[in-house]
Design a protein around this motif. Structure first.
Motif, PDB file in Angstrom:
ATOM      1  N   LEU A 192      43.690  33.760  22.553  1.00 33.53           N
ATOM      2  CA  LEU A 192      42.564  33.507  23.441  1.00 33.53           C
ATOM      3  C   LEU A 192      42.643  34.459  24.623  1.00 33.53           C
ATOM      4  O   LEU A 192      43.698  34.573  25.260  1.00 33.53           O
ATOM      5  CB  LEU A 192      42.594  32.059  23.942  1.00 33.53           C
ATOM      6  N   ARG A 193      41.561  35.153  24.881  1.00 36.78           N
ATOM      7  CA  ARG A 193      41.436  35.999  26.069  1.00 36.78           C
ATOM      8  C   ARG A 193      40.081  35.692  26.681  1.00 36.78           C
ATOM      9  O   ARG A 193      39.066  35.727  25.998  1.00 36.78           O
ATOM     10  CB  ARG A 193      41.532  37.469  25.715  1.00 36.78           C
ATOM     11  N   GLY A 194      40.083  35.360  27.956  1.00 40.09           N
ATOM     12  CA  GLY A 194      38.836  35.008  28.609  1.00 40.09           C
ATOM     13  C   GLY A 194      38.795  35.516  30.030  1.00 40.09           C
ATOM     14  O   GLY A 194      39.828  35.753  30.658  1.00 40.09           O
ATOM     15  N   ALA A 195      37.572  35.677  30.538  1.00 38.26           N
ATOM     16  CA  ALA A 195      37.390  36.125  31.919  1.00 38.26           C
ATOM     17  C   ALA A 195      36.029  35.688  32.421  1.00 38.26           C
ATOM     18  O   ALA A 195      35.067  35.609  31.661  1.00 38.26           O
ATOM     19  CB  ALA A 195      37.508  37.644  32.006  1.00 38.26           C
ATOM     20  N   GLN A 196      35.984  35.407  33.711  1.00 36.05           N
ATOM     21  CA  GLN A 196      34.732  35.150  34.400  1.00 36.05           C
ATOM     22  C   GLN A 196      34.806  35.881  35.731  1.00 36.05           C
ATOM     23  O   GLN A 196      35.836  35.827  36.418  1.00 36.05           O
ATOM     24  CB  GLN A 196      34.503  33.658  34.629  1.00 36.05           C
ATOM     25  N   ALA A 197      33.733  36.568  36.096  1.00 38.30           N
ATOM     26  CA  ALA A 197      33.673  37.324  37.341  1.00 38.30           C
ATOM     27  C   ALA A 197      32.517  36.811  38.192  1.00 38.30           C
ATOM     28  O   ALA A 197      31.427  36.571  37.679  1.00 38.30           O
ATOM     29  CB  ALA A 197      33.493  38.811  37.047  1.00 38.30           C
ATOM     30  N   GLN A 198      32.781  36.666  39.475  1.00 40.65           N
ATOM     31  CA  GLN A 198      31.748  36.233  40.409  1.00 40.65           C
ATOM     32  C   GLN A 198      30.731  37.358  40.604  1.00 40.65           C
ATOM     33  O   GLN A 198      31.106  38.485  40.946  1.00 40.65           O
ATOM     34  CB  GLN A 198      32.401  35.872  41.738  1.00 40.65           C
ATOM     35  N   ALA A 199      29.454  37.066  40.392  1.00 41.75           N
ATOM     36  CA  ALA A 199      28.403  38.075  40.582  1.00 41.75           C
ATOM     37  C   ALA A 199      28.337  38.447  42.064  1.00 41.75           C
ATOM     38  O   ALA A 199      28.167  37.586  42.916  1.00 41.75           O
ATOM     39  CB  ALA A 199      27.065  37.542  40.110  1.00 41.75           C
ATOM     40  N   GLY A 200      28.526  39.726  42.363  1.00 40.19           N
ATOM     41  CA  GLY A 200      28.427  40.201  43.743  1.00 40.19           C
ATOM     42  C   GLY A 200      29.553  39.759  44.649  1.00 40.19           C
ATOM     43  O   GLY A 200      29.433  39.825  45.870  1.00 40.19           O
ATOM     44  N   GLY A 201      30.654  39.277  44.078  1.00 40.21           N
ATOM     45  CA  GLY A 201      31.765  38.806  44.909  1.00 40.21           C
ATOM     46  C   GLY A 201      33.102  39.106  44.266  1.00 40.21           C
ATOM     47  O   GLY A 201      33.181  39.601  43.147  1.00 40.21           O
ATOM     48  N   PRO A 202      34.169  38.771  44.968  1.00 35.83           N
ATOM     49  CA  PRO A 202      35.503  39.128  44.483  1.00 35.83           C
ATOM     50  C   PRO A 202      36.134  38.117  43.515  1.00 35.83           C
ATOM     51  O   PRO A 202      37.172  38.386  42.931  1.00 35.83           O
ATOM     52  CB  PRO A 202      36.325  39.191  45.769  1.00 35.83           C
ATOM     53  N   GLY A 203      35.540  36.941  43.341  1.00 37.86           N
ATOM     54  CA  GLY A 203      36.157  35.885  42.541  1.00 37.86           C
ATOM     55  C   GLY A 203      36.341  36.261  41.083  1.00 37.86           C
ATOM     56  O   GLY A 203      35.429  36.803  40.449  1.00 37.86           O
ATOM     57  N   ARG A 204      37.523  35.964  40.537  1.00 37.00           N
ATOM     58  CA  ARG A 204      37.841  36.292  39.146  1.00 37.00           C
ATOM     59  C   ARG A 204      38.686  35.178  38.519  1.00 37.00           C
ATOM     60  O   ARG A 204      39.549  34.589  39.178  1.00 37.00           O
ATOM     61  CB  ARG A 204      38.657  37.590  39.040  1.00 37.00           C
ATOM     62  N   LEU A 205      38.456  34.941  37.232  1.00 34.61           N
ATOM     63  CA  LEU A 205      39.267  34.057  36.408  1.00 34.61           C
ATOM     64  C   LEU A 205      39.681  34.853  35.191  1.00 34.61           C
ATOM     65  O   LEU A 205      38.866  35.586  34.618  1.00 34.61           O
ATOM     66  CB  LEU A 205      38.458  32.826  35.976  1.00 34.61           C
ATOM     67  N   PHE A 206      40.939  34.708  34.772  1.00 29.21           N
ATOM     68  CA  PHE A 206      41.441  35.445  33.614  1.00 29.21           C
ATOM     69  C   PHE A 206      42.403  34.561  32.836  1.00 29.21           C
ATOM     70  O   PHE A 206      43.260  33.900  33.428  1.00 29.21           O
ATOM     71  CB  PHE A 206      42.147  36.719  34.086  1.00 29.21           C
ATOM     72  N   LEU A 207      42.269  34.517  31.509  1.00 24.60           N
ATOM     73  CA  LEU A 207      43.178  33.807  30.608  1.00 24.60           C
ATOM     74  C   LEU A 207      43.605  34.771  29.514  1.00 24.60           C
ATOM     75  O   LEU A 207      42.779  35.528  28.993  1.00 24.60           O
ATOM     76  CB  LEU A 207      42.484  32.633  29.915  1.00 24.60           C
ATOM     77  N   ASP A 208      44.877  34.728  29.136  1.00 24.56           N
ATOM     78  CA  ASP A 208      45.361  35.580  28.055  1.00 24.56           C
ATOM     79  C   ASP A 208      46.601  34.948  27.436  1.00 24.56           C
ATOM     80  O   ASP A 208      47.597  34.739  28.128  1.00 24.56           O
ATOM     81  CB  ASP A 208      45.696  36.979  28.581  1.00 24.56           C
ATOM     82  N   GLY A 209      46.516  34.622  26.149  1.00 27.70           N
ATOM     83  CA  GLY A 209      47.673  34.035  25.491  1.00 27.70           C
ATOM     84  C   GLY A 209      47.357  33.586  24.075  1.00 27.70           C
ATOM     85  O   GLY A 209      46.413  34.061  23.443  1.00 27.70           O
ATOM     86  N   THR A 210      48.153  32.630  23.600  1.00 23.69           N
ATOM     87  CA  THR A 210      48.092  32.155  22.220  1.00 23.69           C
ATOM     88  C   THR A 210      47.786  30.666  22.192  1.00 23.69           C
ATOM     89  O   THR A 210      48.373  29.895  22.955  1.00 23.69           O
ATOM     90  CB  THR A 210      49.445  32.407  21.525  1.00 23.69           C
ATOM     91  N   ILE A 211      46.888  30.281  21.323  1.00 24.44           N
ATOM     92  CA  ILE A 211      46.629  28.858  21.088  1.00 24.44           C
ATOM     93  C   ILE A 211      47.705  28.391  20.112  1.00 24.44           C
ATOM     94  O   ILE A 211      47.823  28.920  19.013  1.00 24.44           O
ATOM     95  CB  ILE A 211      45.218  28.634  20.521  1.00 24.44           C
ATOM     96  N   THR A 212      48.524  27.430  20.535  1.00 22.77           N
ATOM     97  CA  THR A 212      49.644  27.004  19.701  1.00 22.77           C
ATOM     98  C   THR A 212      49.305  25.824  18.797  1.00 22.77           C
ATOM     99  O   THR A 212      49.887  25.679  17.727  1.00 22.77           O
ATOM    100  CB  THR A 212      50.866  26.645  20.575  1.00 22.77           C
ATOM    101  N   GLU A 213      48.349  24.974  19.241  1.00 19.83           N
ATOM    102  CA  GLU A 213      47.985  23.812  18.431  1.00 19.83           C
ATOM    103  C   GLU A 213      46.550  23.417  18.732  1.00 19.83           C
ATOM    104  O   GLU A 213      46.107  23.472  19.878  1.00 19.83           O
ATOM    105  CB  GLU A 213      48.912  22.637  18.739  1.00 19.83           C
TER     106      GLU A 213
END
Length: 178
Positions: free
Chosen positions: A97-118
């Motif tokens: 799983l790799r995911g990201a969300q970026a704030q439009a016009g702003g500095p906010g960021r979310l990031f996920l990166d890894g393995t789904i184990t179950e």
């Protein structure tokens, strides 16, 4: 200005792809240790990737069809991307799983990166990195690499991270929409 999901998908994937590269570019890699046979020691002791345990096929299919992810501090209505890839291993498929969300016009960021184990009935476990940057306050940085649990509760249309206050006692709602 609101972006459509495909527009955000492209920009969020670009952000998700760039974050690890920037972080890794600043850290020089150590020279690999050599075994007496001349092969890198890490190659001799690295366990093979584990297959993702799929205990509920309907939940697995729902997760594969997700429609993006959100962090409430960034935006409830404009979703970031949550891309799941299945990689074949000798022990079966490993789901990443790799995911990201970026704030439009702003500095906010979310990031996920890894393995789904179950993947079970209305839940999944994820072993990897979650990073929140500059949201809700500029300069806030929360990064942790561990095993996380996401679940659907009360028939909601999303898997929600069940560890709400993992960083600094602020409640972070990270949702993967299905």
């Amino acid at each position: 200005m609101r972006h459509s999901i495909p527009t955000c998908l492209l920009s969020c994937l670009a952000i998700a792809s760039a974050i690890p590269v920037i972080a890794m570019a600043q850290i020089p890699a150590p020279a690999p240790a050599q075994s007496s046979a001349g092969a890198p020691a890490s190659a001799l002791h690295r366990p093979a990737p584990e297959a993702t345990r799929v205990l509920d096929q309907a939940s697995a299919e729902k997760l594969l069809r997700n429609t993006g992810l959100t962090l409430q501090w960034i935006d409830w209505n404009t979703r970031g991307s949550a891309v799941i890839t299945r990689v074949g291993t000798p022990k079966g498929d490993e789901w990443r799983l790799r995911g990201a969300q970026a704030q439009a016009g702003g500095p906010g960021r979310l990031f996920l990166d890894g393995t789904i184990t179950e993947i079970g009935k209305d839940y999944f476990t994820f072993k990897g990195l979650i990073s929140i940057d500059s949201t809700p306050d500029k300069g806030r940085r929360c990064t942790k690499d561990k095993t996380w649990r996401f679940a659907i509760t009360q028939n909601r249309p999303y898997y929600r991270l069940r560890d709400f206050e993992w960083c600094d006692d602020l409640t972070d709602y990270i949702d993967i929409h299905v």
